[in-house]
Design an enzyme around this catalytic site. Structure first.
Site, PDB file in Angstrom:
ATOM      1  N   HIS A  81       2.856   0.034  -2.918  1.00  0.00           N
ATOM      2  CA  HIS A  81       3.764   1.115  -3.321  1.00  0.00           C
ATOM      3  C   HIS A  81       4.009   1.156  -4.833  1.00  0.00           C
ATOM      4  O   HIS A  81       4.446   2.168  -5.360  1.00  0.00           O
ATOM      5  CB  HIS A  81       5.103   0.985  -2.600  1.00  0.00           C
ATOM      6  CG  HIS A  81       5.103   1.564  -1.223  1.00  0.00           C
ATOM      7  ND1 HIS A  81       4.607   2.821  -0.951  1.00  0.00           N
ATOM      8  CD2 HIS A  81       5.546   1.070  -0.035  1.00  0.00           C
ATOM      9  CE1 HIS A  81       4.745   3.067   0.356  1.00  0.00           C
ATOM     10  NE2 HIS A  81       5.301   2.016   0.926  1.00  0.00           N
TER      11      HIS A  81
ATOM     12  N   HIS B 198       1.639  -4.302   1.621  1.00  0.00           N
ATOM     13  CA  HIS B 198       2.067  -2.909   1.773  1.00  0.00           C
ATOM     14  C   HIS B 198       3.059  -2.534   0.663  1.00  0.00           C
ATOM     15  O   HIS B 198       2.901  -1.503  -0.006  1.00  0.00           O
ATOM     16  CB  HIS B 198       2.706  -2.723   3.161  1.00  0.00           C
ATOM     17  CG  HIS B 198       3.146  -1.330   3.458  1.00  0.00           C
ATOM     18  ND1 HIS B 198       2.405  -0.462   4.235  1.00  0.00           N
ATOM     19  CD2 HIS B 198       4.245  -0.637   3.072  1.00  0.00           C
ATOM     20  CE1 HIS B 198       3.032   0.697   4.320  1.00  0.00           C
ATOM     21  NE2 HIS B 198       4.160   0.620   3.620  1.00  0.00           N
ATOM     22  N   GLU B 199       4.052  -3.374   0.460  1.00  0.00           N
ATOM     23  CA  GLU B 199       5.077  -3.059  -0.543  1.00  0.00           C
ATOM     24  C   GLU B 199       4.509  -3.128  -1.960  1.00  0.00           C
ATOM     25  O   GLU B 199       4.878  -2.349  -2.828  1.00  0.00           O
ATOM     26  CB  GLU B 199       6.287  -3.994  -0.406  1.00  0.00           C
ATOM     27  CG  GLU B 199       6.972  -3.992   0.968  1.00  0.00           C
ATOM     28  CD  GLU B 199       7.321  -2.602   1.490  1.00  0.00           C
ATOM     29  OE1 GLU B 199       7.509  -1.685   0.675  1.00  0.00           O
ATOM     30  OE2 GLU B 199       7.377  -2.418   2.724  1.00  0.00           O
TER      31      GLU B 199
ATOM     32  N   GLU C  48       3.206   6.516   2.052  1.00  0.00           N
ATOM     33  CA  GLU C  48       3.075   5.623   3.209  1.00  0.00           C
ATOM     34  C   GLU C  48       1.643   5.512   3.740  1.00  0.00           C
ATOM     35  O   GLU C  48       1.206   4.442   4.142  1.00  0.00           O
ATOM     36  CB  GLU C  48       4.027   6.052   4.323  1.00  0.00           C
ATOM     37  CG  GLU C  48       5.511   5.918   3.960  1.00  0.00           C
ATOM     38  CD  GLU C  48       5.891   4.533   3.450  1.00  0.00           C
ATOM     39  OE1 GLU C  48       5.111   3.583   3.601  1.00  0.00           O
ATOM     40  OE2 GLU C  48       6.982   4.410   2.868  1.00  0.00           O
TER      41      GLU C  48
END
Ligand code: ZN
Length: 822
Positions: free
Chosen positions: A483, A479-480, A502
């Site tokens: 980003h 997930h990170e 998000e």
């Protein structure tokens, strides 16, 4: 009059007047003092032309602009700092009498654009007897407005860049014809305009300029949201100094920086992505449109490691006894809000193998599976971009380091270290070129309010990701990492559209994680369906419990991205503390992207996504930029009736669940009958039967055998069991033993704690206590559960735990919890 914003109601103001001047580069020079919990030093800002005015000439348009900017200029009654006086001589009381004066006529806290213009007298403001006399020269001075909260600003001055020997070689500015003021402005204008391939020289000149002497202090004052600076006689932005130095100190309670202890009990500080971003760390232009580069020299005691958003992995330079200096820089222009710093006694976690083995880990530059490079050049402002670099394009795994407190070294070696290369590589295989050249990962202190946070070149991970099997750690890391593309390299022009970062990261984490585990396609699909099913439950729950206006992904509707004529704007609901605990943007955004990928076909969607990244990296976008390009990339007869308008209307500007998503509901039900979730369904049935059975089993009857389940499956199982009215202590005990629940990851233990609380299973209260201390990022909701049951013992437990952690707890979480408790 109380002009403080009401956080439950108010939007977050972005005050900087970026239409007139834009920061192009920041040079920070800071000392970190962990004893006094203060960061002190200087910041030098180098400006280019504003977002609106590309020419420097004073045009008639500029004059009109000045008229409409009246709210942003000084009034004669307003106090402001007087140069040459020590700010510390002003007592906090001195400014208060003036509050009544400058507050007068300001009851209307909104200007014509609907933007906040709160003028709260601050203790920093000096007495009005030193008023700036704006009346003397006919027109009012131009006012530079910077976003700034909780900072003690000590002095503001223009920097004499003309005094830097050798710099004039770079400038086209004629040295004799100009006034000294114009010469300095021209030098800065030429410096910020140097081409990307000269960035090393440029950064070197920035550093030298930042050391140059001052050449005249500037008037300034602060209020709760901004720092406002003017120079007598400079009536337009074009006349205003283009390099200014601000001397300032942070405040220990400032919201941008969290001073705390790490898991070893040693002091540390980190920026935590609070709603106000970095405004309590340095004065800056907050609106995302102010994309800038930066460099920072940070000094700290030698026992500390300084980690930061920087493309170099800095090595410390010894200074005077016991102090070290760290220097970082970033050459890709990004919003100031993305800057992150963390200072603490962390260690770099290395693999358990001997150091000589490390050479083996080096990854040769293999040709990429597919060529993600495109013939066209980049569309962003010029900078040394990795998308134009053939060797960067094929680099599957970027250099990375992991930092953690000593006591978590083993946990990182076991749970995290081996996951980083496959997750980075998976991201590359899906999206292509990594936008950033390197990555640090830091295990942040226990009070970090979420599971992770991504900033340029650095990811913060919560210690909660390190427990249990690799699943939670892997998905969160993915997930990170996502980003880096969505949220950082491609930013939202309007932060209200949070789903743009998000929603994408949530959708991509599953895709990356399946790739990282090298799952065969059908298993990847099963895993993703199971996760969709879990998220569907969560979204339903969230929608039931949140106000309708908070459920919209684009609440500003067609005004999204709108800024006032000065460049100021607001972030809708930006100060609402509940927003931090809401996942609507993650979940609804995820379901929109899932819907698009499934409707258009995965191949089509992901090949489009790579094109989108190539076109928009290094830029800011609005929702419509994505949707428009997506639909235009598909032949009209294959769009299946999708239009930008109907997607916006159904998904972005509606509360609740869009009708197209309702098929998810049916699928969530179907899902429970087949695949990974189907197996959970039959296990749930076994547990329910077991729970109904009379206490004494008949001899000889075989024990129910339970299947081994993955963490996601256990989460689903526990969620299903949470719907049961009563579970006996025997069932709960058996449940705990069967899945070794206390050793599972934090997502699983969170559901387990909910069951424990719901069924008052006192034997496991110790595990709830532990969760509330060690998994603070996820524990807030449990406090509520402990309180609503009206059970004295549970309420005591909640109070006792809060007592233990409240001092270090993240501020927003502490506020929400104390509202539940008291
Ligand atoms: Zn580029």
């Amino acid at each position: 009059m109380d002009t403080k914003l009401d956080p439950a109601r108010d939007d977050l103001p972005l005050m900087a007047n970026t239409s007139h001047m834009l920061v192009k580069h920041y040079v920070l020079d800071l000392d970190v003092d962990s004893e006094s919990r203060v960061i002190e030093g200087t910041i030098v800002l180098f400006f280019g032309d504003g977002n609106r005015f590309k020419t420097q000439a004073v045009s008639s348009q500029d004059t009109i602009q000045m008229e409409s900017e009246k709210d942003y200029t000084f009034r004669t009654t307003e106090p402001c700092h007087v140069p040459k006086m020590d700010a510390s001589t002003f007592s906090p009381q001195m400014g208060y009498n003036e509050c009544a004066v400058c507050g007068k006529g300001d009851q209307d806290a909104f200007d014509n654009d609907g933007n906040h213009d709160n003028r709260e007298c601050d203790s920093e403001i000096s007495s009005s007897k030193y008023c700036c006399d704006t009346g003397n020269h006919g027109r009012e001075d131009f006012l530079l407005v910077l976003d700034c909260c909780d900072l003690s600003v000590l002095k503001v001055e223009e920097v004499d860049v003309a005094a830097v020997p050798g710099l004039e070689r770079f400038t086209k500015a004629p040295k004799l014809a100009a006034t000294p003021e114009k010469l300095r402005r021209d030098i800065v204008r030429d410096l910020v305009a140097l081409p990307a391939d000269a960035w090393r020289e440029q950064f070197d000149w920035y550093a030298r300029c930042s050391q140059a002497p001052g050449c005249g202090e500037l008037f300034f004052d602060t209020d709760s949201w901004s720092l406002r600076i003017r120079r007598t006689g400079a009536q337009t932005a074009a006349d205003f100094p283009h390099a200014i130095r601000i001397w300032y100190k942070t405040k220990p309670e400032g919201q941008s920086v969290t001073w705390t202890s790490d898991q070893d009990g040693r002091p540390c500080v980190y920026t935590m992505g609070s709603p106000i971003n970095n405004r309590a760390l340095f004065p800056c232009q907050e609106p995302p449109v102010a994309m800038s580069t930066w460099q920072a020299t940070v000094r700290a005691a030698a026992s500390f490691v300084v980690l930061m958003s920087g493309e170099n992995s800095a090595k410390p330079t010894p200074l005077r006894e016991g102090w070290m200096s760290w220097h970082y820089y970033v050459t890709m222009p990004m919003p100031a809000s993305t800057f992150t710093i963390a200072v603490g006694s962390w260690i770099e976690v290395k693999p358990k193998t001997s150091p000589s083995d490390e050479l083996v880990i080096e990854h040769p530059l293999l040709p990429a599976k597919a060529d993600f490079r495109y013939a066209e050049t980049c569309s962003h402002v010029e900078y040394p971009c990795r998308f134009q670099d053939a060797s960067a394009a094929t680099q599957e795994i970027i250099p990375h380091r992991v930092f953690a407190p000593l006591c978590l070294e083993g946990a990182c070696q076991e749970a995290l270290l081996c996951l980083v290369p496959p997750c980075l590589s998976a991201a590359h295989s899906v999206l292509g070129t990594h936008p950033f050249s390197r990555l640090d990962i830091l295990i942040v202190p226990a009070n970090f309010p979420s599971l992770g946070m991504a900033s340029p070149h650095i990811i913060f991970l919560s210690q909660s990701t390190l427990t249990g099997m690799s699943h939670l750690c892997g998905t969160r890391l993915c997930h990170e990492i996502a980003h880096a593309w969505f949220g950082l390299a491609i930013g939202a022009r309007d932060w209200t559209e949070e789903w743009l970062s998000e929603g994408f990261a949530t959708h991509l984490e599953d895709v990356f994680w399946a790739e990282a585990q090298q799952l065969p396609p059908h298993e990847a699909l099963e895993q993703q369906e199971l996760r969709a099913c879990l998220r569907w439950h969560r979204l339903q729950d969230e929608l039931r419990n949140s106000p309708e206006e908070m459920q919209m992904l684009r609440p500003n509707k067609e005004d999204t991205g709108h800024v006032s004529s000065s460049g100021a704007s607001v972030v809708k609901h930006g100060l609402n503390p509940e927003k931090g605990f809401m996942q609507v943007h993650y979940l609804k955004g995820y379901f929109l992207l899932r819907f698009l990928a499934r409707t258009l076909g995965k191949e089509t969607y992901f090949s489009f996504l790579r094109k989108f990244v190539h076109l928009f990296h290094g830029q800011l976008i609005l929702s419509q930029d994505f949707l428009q390009m997506l639909l235009e990339s598909i032949p009209e007869d294959k769009r299946l009736g999708l239009t930008v308008e109907n997607i916006i209307c159904d998904w972005l500007e509606c509360s609740g669940i869009p009708k197209q998503a309702l098929r998810e509901e049916q699928e969530a039900e179907d899902c429970k009958r087949s695949g990974l979730a189907g197996r959970v369904g039959s296990e749930v049935a076994k547990w329910i039967r077991l729970n109904r059975r009379p206490r004494k089993r008949k001899r000889g009857k075989p024990e129910a055998a339970f299947e081994k389940l993955s963490p996601d499956q256990i989460v689903l199982l526990l969620e299903c069991l949470l719907e049961q009215k009563a579970l006996s202590p025997q069932t709960l005990q058996r449940l705990q033993q069967t899945y070794r629940l206390q050793e599972q990851d934090a997502e699983v233990r969170h559901r387990w704690c909910e069951l424990v609380i719901k069924h008052k299973y006192t034997r496991a209260y110790e595990q709830v206590t532990r969760f509330l201390q060690e998994d603070q990022a996820m524990g807030v909701y449990l406090y509520g559960e402990l309180m609503v049951g009206e059970d004295a013992r549970q309420q005591q437990l909640a109070h006792r735990c809060f007592e233990l952690v409240k001092e270090h707890m993240d501020r927003a979480s502490a506020q929400v919890v104390s509202e539940m408790l008291f």
